[in-house]
Design a protein around this motif. Sequence first.
Motif, PDB file in Angstrom:
ATOM      1  N   TYR A 138       0.770  -1.244   0.000  1.00 43.21           N
ATOM      2  CA  TYR A 138       0.000   0.000   0.000  1.00 43.21           C
ATOM      3  C   TYR A 138       0.802   1.296   0.000  1.00 43.21           C
ATOM      4  CZ  TYR A 138      -3.619  -3.351   1.183  1.00 43.21           C
ATOM      5  OH  TYR A 138      -4.454  -4.431   1.169  1.00 43.21           O
ATOM      6  N   HIS A 162       3.058   2.498  -1.860  1.00 42.35           N
ATOM      7  CA  HIS A 162       3.221   3.113  -3.187  1.00 42.35           C
ATOM      8  C   HIS A 162       2.008   3.957  -3.575  1.00 42.35           C
ATOM      9  CE1 HIS A 162       0.495   0.339  -5.295  1.00 42.35           C
ATOM     10  NE2 HIS A 162       0.937  -0.556  -4.415  1.00 42.35           N
ATOM     11  N   LEU A 163       0.856   3.686  -2.971  1.00 39.90           N
ATOM     12  CA  LEU A 163      -0.342   4.480  -3.273  1.00 39.90           C
ATOM     13  C   LEU A 163      -0.196   5.917  -2.780  1.00 39.90           C
ATOM     14  CD1 LEU A 163      -3.105   1.888  -2.380  1.00 39.90           C
ATOM     15  CD2 LEU A 163      -2.262   2.505  -4.655  1.00 39.90           C
ATOM     16  N   LYS A 164       0.649   6.102  -1.777  1.00 37.24           N
ATOM     17  CA  LYS A 164       0.907   7.443  -1.263  1.00 37.24           C
ATOM     18  C   LYS A 164       2.191   8.019  -1.854  1.00 37.24           C
ATOM     19  CE  LYS A 164       1.950   9.901   2.988  1.00 37.24           C
ATOM     20  NZ  LYS A 164       2.239   9.783   4.404  1.00 37.24           N
ATOM     21  N   ASP A 165       3.247   7.223  -1.862  1.00 37.79           N
ATOM     22  CA  ASP A 165       4.586   7.720  -2.162  1.00 37.79           C
ATOM     23  C   ASP A 165       4.968   7.686  -3.643  1.00 37.79           C
ATOM     24  OD1 ASP A 165       4.940   8.120   0.562  1.00 37.79           O
ATOM     25  OD2 ASP A 165       5.720   6.099   0.852  1.00 37.79           O
ATOM     26  N   LYS A 200       2.635   7.727  -6.482  1.00 34.64           N
ATOM     27  CA  LYS A 200       1.495   7.955  -7.386  1.00 34.64           C
ATOM     28  C   LYS A 200       1.917   8.505  -8.737  1.00 34.64           C
ATOM     29  CE  LYS A 200      -2.556   8.312  -4.625  1.00 34.64           C
ATOM     30  NZ  LYS A 200      -3.849   8.862  -4.577  1.00 34.64           N
ATOM     31  N   TRP A 232       3.350   2.375 -12.950  1.00 31.09           N
ATOM     32  CA  TRP A 232       2.983   1.248 -12.091  1.00 31.09           C
ATOM     33  C   TRP A 232       4.110   0.230 -11.967  1.00 31.09           C
ATOM     34  CZ3 TRP A 232       3.109  -3.783 -13.419  1.00 31.09           C
ATOM     35  CH2 TRP A 232       3.134  -4.092 -14.783  1.00 31.09           C
ATOM     36  N   ALA A 243       6.515   1.143  -9.295  1.00 31.80           N
ATOM     37  CA  ALA A 243       5.904   0.846  -7.994  1.00 31.80           C
ATOM     38  C   ALA A 243       5.934  -0.657  -7.720  1.00 31.80           C
ATOM     39  CB  ALA A 243       4.470   1.372  -7.952  1.00 31.80           C
TER      40      ALA A 243
END
Length: 116
Positions: free
Chosen positions: A26, A28-31, A33, A37, A40
């Motif tokens: 999870y 990578h969803l914050k750091d 974006k 992909w 990530a």
Amino acid sequence: MTVNWPLIKAIALLTASNVFMTFAWYAHLKDMKARPWFIAAMFSWGIAFFEYMLQVPANRIGSTTLTLPQLKILQEVITLTVFVPFLLFYMKQQFKWDFVWAGLCLCGAVYFIFRK
């Protein structure tokens, strides 16, 4: 009272493993974006390596004292215990009472899996 060291070791290793897992899945969803992909994914795979280095021995040690269903429910309880603080403090999501209700449902699962 006798201390069940394999269980304590399994819990400690699964907790550490879950910290890595939660960040791998999870963070990578914050750091990341703004990154593609696949970048990530590579970042997450790098973190997941350390997760597995803890998770595999944890499950092997845990299986010496727990049944497989008990080990799985323990894993789920630890996952929620690690995920909720991650969600609140790292991802800055708002607290919801649903987290408490989900935790209580897991307590029921623990009861049914661990009862004699």
